[in-house]
Design an enzyme around this catalytic site. Structure first.
Site, PDB file in Angstrom:
ATOM      1  N   CYS A 382       0.821  -1.199   0.000  1.00  0.00           N
ATOM      2  CA  CYS A 382       0.000   0.000   0.000  1.00  0.00           C
ATOM      3  C   CYS A 382       0.866   1.265   0.000  1.00  0.00           C
ATOM      4  CB  CYS A 382      -1.010  -0.048   1.138  1.00  0.00           C
ATOM      5  SG  CYS A 382      -2.477   0.912   0.728  1.00  0.00           S
ATOM      6  N   HIS A 508      -3.668  -5.062   0.231  1.00  0.00           N
ATOM      7  CA  HIS A 508      -3.099  -5.586   1.476  1.00  0.00           C
ATOM      8  C   HIS A 508      -3.128  -7.122   1.483  1.00  0.00           C
ATOM      9  CE1 HIS A 508      -2.783  -1.822   3.846  1.00  0.00           C
ATOM     10  NE2 HIS A 508      -3.762  -1.431   3.041  1.00  0.00           N
ATOM     11  N   GLU A 510      -1.596  -9.117   3.305  1.00  0.00           N
ATOM     12  CA  GLU A 510      -1.527  -9.668   4.669  1.00  0.00           C
ATOM     13  C   GLU A 510      -2.907  -9.987   5.235  1.00  0.00           C
ATOM     14  OE1 GLU A 510      -1.072  -6.550   3.825  1.00  0.00           O
ATOM     15  OE2 GLU A 510      -1.617  -5.121   5.403  1.00  0.00           O
TER      16      GLU A 510
HETATM   17  N1  GLN Z   1      -2.092   6.694   2.696  1.00  0.00           N
HETATM   18  C1  GLN Z   1      -2.191   5.923   1.486  1.00  0.00           C
HETATM   19  C2  GLN Z   1      -3.545   6.075   0.828  1.00  0.00           C
HETATM   20  O1  GLN Z   1      -4.510   6.386   1.484  1.00  0.00           O
HETATM   21  C3  GLN Z   1      -1.865   4.461   1.754  1.00  0.00           C
HETATM   22  C4  GLN Z   1      -2.821   3.792   2.688  1.00  0.00           C
HETATM   23  C5  GLN Z   1      -2.311   2.474   3.242  1.00  0.00           C
HETATM   24  O2  GLN Z   1      -1.116   2.215   3.241  1.00  0.00           O
HETATM   25  N2  GLN Z   1      -3.207   1.656   3.737  1.00  0.00           N
HETATM   26  O3  GLN Z   1      -3.660   5.822  -0.355  1.00  0.00           O
END
Ligand code: GLN
Length: 534
Positions: A382, A508, A510
């Site tokens: 992310c 994600h 995970e």
């Molecule tokens: N802050 C980034 C976004 O909102 C990544 C979010 C995250 O890593 N879950 O796109």
């Protein structure tokens, strides 16, 4: 009708109610029952999505895009069955529903009260899960500790459910602490007695007491707890500290927790729990042939719960590779161009963590530059993926001031930017890109090799995206877009070919790794780190 088991906690928080609930569910599932676990959280936030990880640890996201408590992660990792919005309810959500009803005139003419309106809504949420999904058993974990002001409506709802349906249909398992006083060389039952008394004052009595303890509990202690807390002696269960959380189902099996519950619920035992895969996993976990060290670069590293699912994914992926994965936490805020080499020395691979906001971002980018140039296996998740895109733009494409508009709204090179449909959002709660989205993977990529298939679906929680205006320039410069959402064209995975393992995922992974289905990207990353070490 489904049967209900409630797991409450006494004496102190952090006793591991989630793990006990998940372990009991695992045993019942292994005996052939269709089981799910639900968490009721007593705070006023509508969901934990607006909570800082320092407050509440990781926010776990379900397939249907619910931002939930991290215990749901344990439930999925143990049971390998997906949870949903219905599996996590907070007081905020309950009140929001009741207040909306009141405004809509549902209770017209009546005074709206905690009893019956709030408790009715709590009971509806508990039973809904079973009726909609045809579960044999629903285990509901009540967050917080019995005696907390905010837990009262939940305790009252369980009391009512038990009164309405009978004890053979509604069971209460109470988890407490039996502390060992070193100076007195004694285990103490008084805190347990007090917490059960508090519960009794609210009209509820436990059927089973599970005692967290650092020392074995002998028969005398069990009898004493049983006598003072008004339960049968064989309903007092020892939960000793475990080497790993994944041992707890086997500990609970030894203590007969599943059998005691089934007998009280008047359900057949069916067969012994079938736990072959689980035991095979434990054997591999406990007998690693190799060890690797992975750097976890993030800004919440002081609090392990902030990266719970990532850490557990490494446990699963390590076991597959018969490899112990040692995690070295690296605070991204402390990384500078001068110290990056020293900070990342001795690592076999580096994971750059998800996150929000500016803090620590330059340290993440600095780490990625070092990893990319020195060909150390890299996995970015992310924000970690977004950082590898920024790093590539700055140092390979020559866009020296490239950034995400999350960090620098005026950047000349917004390589990570807000999607159109995110630009006008003012409400913060529940408005990110959340939940499962499809991704098509390019054949021949590292990710394709890992998954062994072209179409996958992964969970998201973010607002910003790879800016597709730059796709061509990135690909020309050697960063490949190997995963895309087939409908929207949004970038899901980036890779660099000329590197042992360099994978950035916008989603994600995970959140989908379980004991019985370790996540392919984590498995591949651990394998790459192991090869790098050799
Ligand atoms: N802050 C980034 C976004 O909102 C990544 C979010 C995250 O890593 N879950 O796109």
């Amino acid at each position: 009708m489904a049967k209900y088991i409630f797991v409450t906690g006494g004496v102190t928080s952090s006793l591991g109610k989630g793990i006990i609930a998940a372990s009991l569910a695992k045993l019942l599932q292994a005996r052939g029952f269709k089981v799910t676990i639900q968490k009721l959280d007593p705070y006023i936030n509508v969901d934990p999505g607006t909570l800082n990880p320092y407050e509440h640890g990781e926010c776990y996201v379900t397939n249907d895009g619910a931002e939930t408590d991290l215990d749901l992660g344990h439930y999925e990792r143990f049971l390998s069955t997906p949870t949903s919005q219905a599996n996590n309810v907070t007081t905020g959500r309950i009140y929001q529903h009741v207040i909306n009803n009141e405004r809509a005139g549902v209770y017209l003419g009546k005074t709206v009260q905690v009893i019956p309106h709030i408790t009715d809504e709590i009971k509806r949420r508990i039973t809904l899960l079973a009726t909609e999904n045809d579960f044999d058993i629903v285990i509901t974990e009540i967050g917080g500790t019995v005696g907390d002001i905010e837990s009262l409506p939940y305790v009252e709802s369980i009391r009512q459910l038990q009164w309405e349906n009978g004890r053979e249909n509604v069971l209460v398992v109470h988890l407490t602490l039996v502390p060992y006083l070193k100076a007195a060389k004694e285990l103490k039952t008084k805190p347990t007695q007090h917490s059960v008394k508090l519960m009794n004052e609210n009209g509820l009595a436990p059927d089973i007491i599970v005692c967290r303890t650092e020392e074995p509990i002998n028969g005398d202690i069990k009898r004493k707890i049983a006598l003072f807390c008004n339960v049968q002696v064989d309903s007092v269960v020892e939960a000793a500290d475990a080497e790993t959380i994944y041992d707890v189902p086997l500990h609970m099996m030894r203590e007969n927790l599943d059998v005691i519950c089934l007998e009280k619920l008047k359900l057949p035992l069916r067969h012994e729990p079938i736990l072959d895969n689980w035991k095979a996993f434990l054997t591999k976990l406990k007998n690693p042939k190799h060890t690797i060290t992975i750097g976890l670069v993030g800004k919440y590293v002081e609090l392990q719960d902030a990266y719970k699912s990532i850490l557990e994914s490494f446990v699963h992926a390590g076991a597959v590779n018969e490899c112990k994965v040692v995690i070295k936490n690296i605070q991204s805020e402390h990384i500078t161009p001068e110290n990056v080499k020293e900070k990342l020395s001795g690592l076999d691979g580096v994971l750059v963590a998800p996150g929000f906001g500016n803090r620590g971002i330059e340290g993440k980018i600095e780490s990625i530059k070092y990893i990319r140039e020195n060909k150390i296996p890299f996995f970015g998740i992310c924000l970690g993926m977004q950082c590898c895109v920024i790093e590539y733009a700055r140092n390979v494409l020559g866009f020296t001031t490239a950034n995400s508009t999350e960090m620098d709204i005026h950047t000349a090179y917004p390589v990570i930017d807000l999607m159109e449909d995110q630009k006008n959002i003012i409400q913060m709660g529940g408005t990110m890109r959340l939940g499962s989205y499809d991704c098509e993977i390019e054949e021949g990529s590292k990710s394709y090799e890992a998954y062994g298939k072209k179409y996958i679906s992964e969970r998201h929680r973010h607002r910003w995206e790879f800016n597709n205006q730059y796709i061509e320039q990135f690909e020309k410069a050697g960063m490949d877009i190997v995963g895309k959402n087939p409908k929207t064209g949004l970038v899901e995975i980036v890779e660099i070919k000329d590197h042992p393992f360099f994978v950035g995922a916008q989603f994600h992974p995970e959140l989908k790794s379980t004991v019985e289905n370790p996540h392919p990207l984590f498995v591949a990353f651990v394998k790459a780190a192991l090869e790098n070490k050799k």
